[in-house]
Write an enzyme that holds these catalytic residues in place. Structure first.
Site, PDB file in Angstrom:
ATOM      1  N   ALA A 119      -3.384 -43.167 -51.284  1.00 51.81           N
ATOM      2  CA  ALA A 119      -4.771 -42.830 -50.932  1.00 51.81           C
ATOM      3  C   ALA A 119      -5.791 -43.695 -51.672  1.00 51.81           C
ATOM      4  O   ALA A 119      -6.896 -43.940 -51.155  1.00 51.81           O
ATOM      5  CB  ALA A 119      -5.024 -41.355 -51.225  1.00 51.81           C
TER       6      ALA A 119
ATOM      7  N   ARG B 201       8.394 -33.537 -48.939  1.00 52.37           N
ATOM      8  CA  ARG B 201       7.329 -32.918 -48.129  1.00 52.37           C
ATOM      9  C   ARG B 201       6.993 -33.838 -46.944  1.00 52.37           C
ATOM     10  O   ARG B 201       7.174 -35.055 -47.037  1.00 52.37           O
ATOM     11  CB  ARG B 201       6.036 -32.764 -48.950  1.00 52.37           C
ATOM     12  CG  ARG B 201       6.204 -31.968 -50.200  1.00 52.37           C
ATOM     13  CD  ARG B 201       5.668 -30.575 -50.025  1.00 52.37           C
ATOM     14  NE  ARG B 201       5.840 -29.862 -51.264  1.00 52.37           N
ATOM     15  CZ  ARG B 201       6.345 -28.644 -51.367  1.00 52.37           C
ATOM     16  NH1 ARG B 201       6.711 -27.990 -50.294  1.00 52.37           N
ATOM     17  NH2 ARG B 201       6.467 -28.062 -52.521  1.00 52.37           N
TER      18      ARG B 201
ATOM     19  N   TYR C 243       6.530 -39.164 -43.412  1.00 46.64           N
ATOM     20  CA  TYR C 243       6.999 -40.100 -44.434  1.00 46.64           C
ATOM     21  C   TYR C 243       8.525 -40.180 -44.559  1.00 46.64           C
ATOM     22  O   TYR C 243       9.039 -40.856 -45.452  1.00 46.64           O
ATOM     23  CB  TYR C 243       6.379 -39.732 -45.789  1.00 46.64           C
ATOM     24  CG  TYR C 243       4.867 -39.809 -45.783  1.00 46.64           C
ATOM     25  CD1 TYR C 243       4.222 -41.038 -45.690  1.00 46.64           C
ATOM     26  CD2 TYR C 243       4.073 -38.660 -45.852  1.00 46.64           C
ATOM     27  CE1 TYR C 243       2.837 -41.127 -45.668  1.00 46.64           C
ATOM     28  CE2 TYR C 243       2.689 -38.736 -45.835  1.00 46.64           C
ATOM     29  CZ  TYR C 243       2.078 -39.976 -45.745  1.00 46.64           C
ATOM     30  OH  TYR C 243       0.711 -40.062 -45.722  1.00 46.64           O
TER      31      TYR C 243
ATOM     32  N   PRO D 156      -0.522 -42.296 -55.778  1.00 44.42           N
ATOM     33  CA  PRO D 156      -0.486 -40.836 -55.800  1.00 44.42           C
ATOM     34  C   PRO D 156       0.288 -40.192 -54.655  1.00 44.42           C
ATOM     35  O   PRO D 156       0.189 -40.625 -53.507  1.00 44.42           O
ATOM     36  CB  PRO D 156      -1.965 -40.436 -55.726  1.00 44.42           C
ATOM     37  CG  PRO D 156      -2.693 -41.637 -55.269  1.00 44.42           C
ATOM     38  CD  PRO D 156      -1.890 -42.826 -55.728  1.00 44.42           C
ATOM     39  N   ASN D 157       1.044 -39.196 -55.049  1.00 43.85           N
ATOM     40  CA  ASN D 157       1.822 -38.324 -54.144  1.00 43.85           C
ATOM     41  C   ASN D 157       3.085 -38.961 -53.591  1.00 43.85           C
ATOM     42  O   ASN D 157       3.882 -38.277 -52.949  1.00 43.85           O
ATOM     43  CB  ASN D 157       0.942 -37.799 -52.988  1.00 43.85           C
ATOM     44  CG  ASN D 157      -0.205 -36.957 -53.495  1.00 43.85           C
ATOM     45  OD1 ASN D 157       0.017 -36.027 -54.273  1.00 43.85           O
ATOM     46  ND2 ASN D 157      -1.417 -37.278 -53.122  1.00 43.85           N
TER      47      ASN D 157
ATOM     48  N   ARG E 181      -3.822 -44.030 -37.660  1.00 46.52           N
ATOM     49  CA  ARG E 181      -4.182 -42.734 -38.245  1.00 46.52           C
ATOM     50  C   ARG E 181      -5.716 -42.602 -38.348  1.00 46.52           C
ATOM     51  O   ARG E 181      -6.447 -43.289 -37.655  1.00 46.52           O
ATOM     52  CB  ARG E 181      -3.470 -42.593 -39.598  1.00 46.52           C
ATOM     53  CG  ARG E 181      -1.936 -42.692 -39.441  1.00 46.52           C
ATOM     54  CD  ARG E 181      -1.210 -42.539 -40.747  1.00 46.52           C
ATOM     55  NE  ARG E 181      -1.339 -41.185 -41.287  1.00 46.52           N
ATOM     56  CZ  ARG E 181      -0.959 -40.846 -42.530  1.00 46.52           C
ATOM     57  NH1 ARG E 181      -0.443 -41.742 -43.342  1.00 46.52           N
ATOM     58  NH2 ARG E 181      -1.103 -39.610 -42.943  1.00 46.52           N
TER      59      ARG E 181
ATOM     60  N   HIS F 280       2.481 -50.189 -46.768  1.00 45.29           N
ATOM     61  CA  HIS F 280       2.308 -48.786 -46.396  1.00 45.29           C
ATOM     62  C   HIS F 280       3.487 -48.360 -45.541  1.00 45.29           C
ATOM     63  O   HIS F 280       3.981 -49.146 -44.715  1.00 45.29           O
ATOM     64  CB  HIS F 280       0.992 -48.558 -45.637  1.00 45.29           C
ATOM     65  CG  HIS F 280      -0.183 -48.885 -46.487  1.00 45.29           C
ATOM     66  ND1 HIS F 280      -0.590 -48.057 -47.508  1.00 45.29           N
ATOM     67  CD2 HIS F 280      -0.992 -49.969 -46.521  1.00 45.29           C
ATOM     68  CE1 HIS F 280      -1.619 -48.618 -48.121  1.00 45.29           C
ATOM     69  NE2 HIS F 280      -1.878 -49.784 -47.548  1.00 45.29           N
ATOM     70  N   ILE F 281       3.900 -47.146 -45.732  1.00 47.05           N
ATOM     71  CA  ILE F 281       5.030 -46.593 -44.975  1.00 47.05           C
ATOM     72  C   ILE F 281       4.597 -46.347 -43.532  1.00 47.05           C
ATOM     73  O   ILE F 281       5.292 -46.699 -42.580  1.00 47.05           O
ATOM     74  CB  ILE F 281       5.488 -45.281 -45.647  1.00 47.05           C
ATOM     75  CG1 ILE F 281       5.985 -45.581 -47.064  1.00 47.05           C
ATOM     76  CG2 ILE F 281       6.562 -44.584 -44.807  1.00 47.05           C
ATOM     77  CD1 ILE F 281       6.114 -44.347 -47.948  1.00 47.05           C
ATOM     78  N   SER F 282       3.437 -45.742 -43.395  1.00 43.59           N
ATOM     79  CA  SER F 282       2.933 -45.417 -42.061  1.00 43.59           C
ATOM     80  C   SER F 282       2.027 -46.547 -41.565  1.00 43.59           C
ATOM     81  O   SER F 282       1.559 -47.382 -42.354  1.00 43.59           O
ATOM     82  CB  SER F 282       2.142 -44.102 -42.107  1.00 43.59           C
ATOM     83  OG  SER F 282       1.021 -44.224 -42.970  1.00 43.59           O
TER      84      SER F 282
ATOM     85  N   GLU G 132       0.655 -55.823 -50.309  1.00 44.07           N
ATOM     86  CA  GLU G 132       0.273 -54.423 -50.070  1.00 44.07           C
ATOM     87  C   GLU G 132       1.216 -53.841 -49.015  1.00 44.07           C
ATOM     88  O   GLU G 132       1.438 -54.471 -47.980  1.00 44.07           O
ATOM     89  CB  GLU G 132      -1.177 -54.389 -49.560  1.00 44.07           C
ATOM     90  CG  GLU G 132      -1.645 -52.995 -49.153  1.00 44.07           C
ATOM     91  CD  GLU G 132      -3.069 -53.020 -48.572  1.00 44.07           C
ATOM     92  OE1 GLU G 132      -3.756 -54.066 -48.628  1.00 44.07           O
ATOM     93  OE2 GLU G 132      -3.469 -51.970 -48.040  1.00 44.07           O
TER      94      GLU G 132
ATOM     95  N   ASN H 272       1.984 -50.049 -53.129  1.00 45.65           N
ATOM     96  CA  ASN H 272       1.512 -49.016 -52.201  1.00 45.65           C
ATOM     97  C   ASN H 272       0.601 -48.104 -53.022  1.00 45.65           C
ATOM     98  O   ASN H 272       1.082 -47.200 -53.724  1.00 45.65           O
ATOM     99  CB  ASN H 272       2.671 -48.229 -51.599  1.00 45.65           C
ATOM    100  CG  ASN H 272       2.189 -47.239 -50.530  1.00 45.65           C
ATOM    101  OD1 ASN H 272       0.994 -46.990 -50.414  1.00 45.65           O
ATOM    102  ND2 ASN H 272       3.118 -46.672 -49.780  1.00 45.65           N
TER     103      ASN H 272
HETATM  104  O1  CA2 Z   1       1.632 -44.854 -45.336  1.00 47.65           O
HETATM  105  C1  CA2 Z   1       1.499 -45.031 -46.566  1.00 47.65           C
HETATM  106  O2  CA2 Z   1       2.340 -45.573 -47.245  1.00 47.65           O
HETATM  107  C2  CA2 Z   1       0.259 -44.471 -47.261  1.00 47.65           C
HETATM  108  O3  CA2 Z   1      -0.082 -45.358 -48.324  1.00 47.65           O
HETATM  109  C3  CA2 Z   1       0.649 -43.101 -47.790  1.00 47.65           C
HETATM  110  C4  CA2 Z   1      -0.518 -42.367 -48.451  1.00 47.65           C
HETATM  111  C5  CA2 Z   1      -1.711 -42.331 -47.514  1.00 47.65           C
HETATM  112  O4  CA2 Z   1      -2.808 -41.745 -48.180  1.00 47.65           O
HETATM  113  C6  CA2 Z   1      -2.103 -43.704 -47.037  1.00 47.65           C
HETATM  114  O5  CA2 Z   1      -3.178 -43.582 -46.137  1.00 47.65           O
HETATM  115  C7  CA2 Z   1      -0.935 -44.371 -46.331  1.00 47.65           C
HETATM  116  C8  CA2 Z   1      -0.116 -40.926 -48.787  1.00 47.65           C
HETATM  117  C9  CA2 Z   1       1.064 -40.819 -49.671  1.00 47.65           C
HETATM  118  C10 CA2 Z   1       1.435 -39.382 -49.767  1.00 47.65           C
HETATM  119  O6  CA2 Z   1       2.825 -39.309 -49.781  1.00 47.65           O
HETATM  120  C11 CA2 Z   1       3.406 -38.124 -49.476  1.00 47.65           C
HETATM  121  C12 CA2 Z   1       4.764 -38.127 -49.368  1.00 47.65           C
HETATM  122  C13 CA2 Z   1       5.400 -36.988 -49.038  1.00 47.65           C
HETATM  123  C14 CA2 Z   1       4.692 -35.809 -48.846  1.00 47.65           C
HETATM  124  C15 CA2 Z   1       3.325 -35.814 -48.980  1.00 47.65           C
HETATM  125  C16 CA2 Z   1       2.669 -36.967 -49.302  1.00 47.65           C
END
Ligand code: CA2
Length: 138
Positions: free
Chosen positions: A74, A17, A22, A9-10, A104, A97-99, A95, A71
């Site tokens: 959430a 955004r 990100y 999701p997202n 966090r 994750h970008i961050s 698995e 990935n």
């Molecule tokens: O760091 C990651 O890849 C995450 O999986 C990203 C998720 C977050 O909930 C995880 O804790 C870590 C959030 C993805 C939301 O992506 C967005 C991208 C651009 C703008 C807003 C949200």
């Protein structure tokens, strides 16, 4: 070699955004770069904001592909269903994750996917996906 990237999701908002967290590249642009770099790999990409659709895709790719780069965004921190799907399938899952989720909030330190994953790569920005693909090739 057939590898699918599954984004949760997202992640369709990447590059549009919150660039400070990100980055400013859309996933479609990054995916084209990956296809160019890993020409020998049959790379596919799937994104959904819906938990059941992600589980459906894991079940499908989990018996037909050589690797899954996941990935779950959430859902990583909440979804027993996605964790169970990763356990149930044959294809190894990396698995990503970008961050760096460990730098966090505490709720991001929990993953329902990691126990069943082949490995976890996080905190390298979009390069996390590149590293995950490499892990299947070596
Ligand atoms: O760091 C990651 O890849 C995450 O999986 C990203 C998720 C977050 O909930 C995880 O804790 C870590 C959030 C993805 C939301 O992506 C967005 C991208 C651009 C703008 C807003 C949200």
């Amino acid at each position: 070699m057939k590898i699918i990237i599954i984004n949760g999701p997202n992640l369709n908002l990447l590059g549009k955004r919150e660039p400070e967290v990100y980055g400013d590249t859309t996933f479609d642009d990054y995916f084209s770069k990956l296809q160019f770099k890993f020409k020998e790999v049959q790379l596919e990409y799937f994104q959904s904001n819906v938990e059941g659709e992600l589980i459906g895709k894991l079940q499908e790719a989990g018996f037909s592909h050589d690797g899954i780069v996941l990935n779950a965004a959430a859902y990583t921190h909440t979804s027993v269903g996605i964790g169970d799907a990763v356990k149930a399938i044959e294809t190894p899952v990396v698995e990503v994750h970008i961050s760096n989720t460990f730098s966090r909030e505490d709720f991001r330190h929990i993953s329902y996917i990691s126990p069943a994953a082949k490995g976890v790569i996080l905190g390298f920005g979009l390069q996390s996906y590149d590293l995950a693909i490499q892990s299947f090739l070596e």
